[in-house]
Design an enzyme around this catalytic site. Structure first.
Site, short mmCIF file in Angstrom:
data_model
loop_
_atom_site.label_atom_id
_atom_site.label_comp_id
_atom_site.label_asym_id
_atom_site.label_seq_id
_atom_site.Cartn_x
_atom_site.Cartn_y
_atom_site.Cartn_z
N CYS A 48 0.85 -1.19 0.00
CA CYS A 48 0.00 0.00 0.00
C CYS A 48 0.89 1.24 0.00
O CYS A 48 1.80 1.36 0.82
CB CYS A 48 -0.90 -0.02 1.23
SG CYS A 48 -1.93 1.46 1.41
N CYS A 51 0.30 3.17 3.62
CA CYS A 51 0.72 2.65 4.93
C CYS A 51 1.81 1.59 4.86
O CYS A 51 2.35 1.21 5.89
CB CYS A 51 -0.49 2.10 5.69
SG CYS A 51 -1.13 0.53 5.04
N CYS A 97 -7.29 -1.11 1.08
CA CYS A 97 -6.36 -1.66 2.06
C CYS A 97 -7.10 -1.83 3.38
O CYS A 97 -7.67 -0.87 3.90
CB CYS A 97 -5.17 -0.72 2.22
SG CYS A 97 -4.01 -1.20 3.53
N CYS A 100 -5.40 0.53 6.31
CA CYS A 100 -5.59 1.98 6.42
C CYS A 100 -6.82 2.50 5.65
O CYS A 100 -7.12 3.69 5.74
CB CYS A 100 -4.34 2.71 5.93
SG CYS A 100 -4.07 2.66 4.14
N CYS A 120 -8.12 -5.43 -10.07
CA CYS A 120 -7.62 -4.41 -10.99
C CYS A 120 -7.23 -3.20 -10.13
O CYS A 120 -8.08 -2.49 -9.61
CB CYS A 120 -8.74 -4.06 -11.97
SG CYS A 120 -8.27 -2.96 -13.28
#
Length: 132
Positions: A48, A51, A97, A100, A120
């Site tokens: 991510c 984070c 995510c 976060c 995607c």
């Protein structure tokens, strides 16, 4: 998985590019075939951008022909979560995510075996850590 991480939005605005912030925090989308990872074939882990949480393994990446990085499964099912996205006058499943809450992209039921899913994901929502 740990509790949700609360991110400082001002710190994110300063650390991320405007495109990354727009995609991750305002649910934007990059244009197809423009992201830095859509055609990357290196071994490693996609994290991510907000984070640093590990999200996808390059071993599950495939060429979907869509112009976005596509994966047939997350690194761990607990790494991402989904919600219904009814924007653009269509029903889609948004992927974010789990750690976060940052917007990553969408998941579709037109992927390869074994699961038949295509995650995607926007390149701007990811950082890539090459396998050493």
């Amino acid at each position: 998985m740990a509790d949700k991480l609360i991110l400082d939005e001002q710190a994110l605005r300063e650390r991320l590019t405007p495109e990354q912030y727009h995609i991750c925090r305002e649910h934007g989308t990059e244009r197809a075939f423009t992201g830095k990872y859509w055609d990357l074939k290196d071994a490693g882990t996609y994290r991510c951008a907000c984070c640093g949480e590990a999200l996808f393994d390059a071993d599950t990446k495939f060429d979907s022909g869509t112009g976005w990085p596509s994966f047939w499964q997350p690194l761990d099912q607990s790494a991402v979560e989904t919600s219904q996205d009814n924007s653009l006058l269509m029903a889609r499943t948004e992927v974010h995510c789990r750690h976060c809450g940052s917007h990553l992209g969408h998941v579709f039921a037109d992927g390869p075996a074994p699961g038949g899913l295509r995650y995607c994901i926007n390149s701007a929502a990811l950082d890539f850590e090459a396998k050493k």
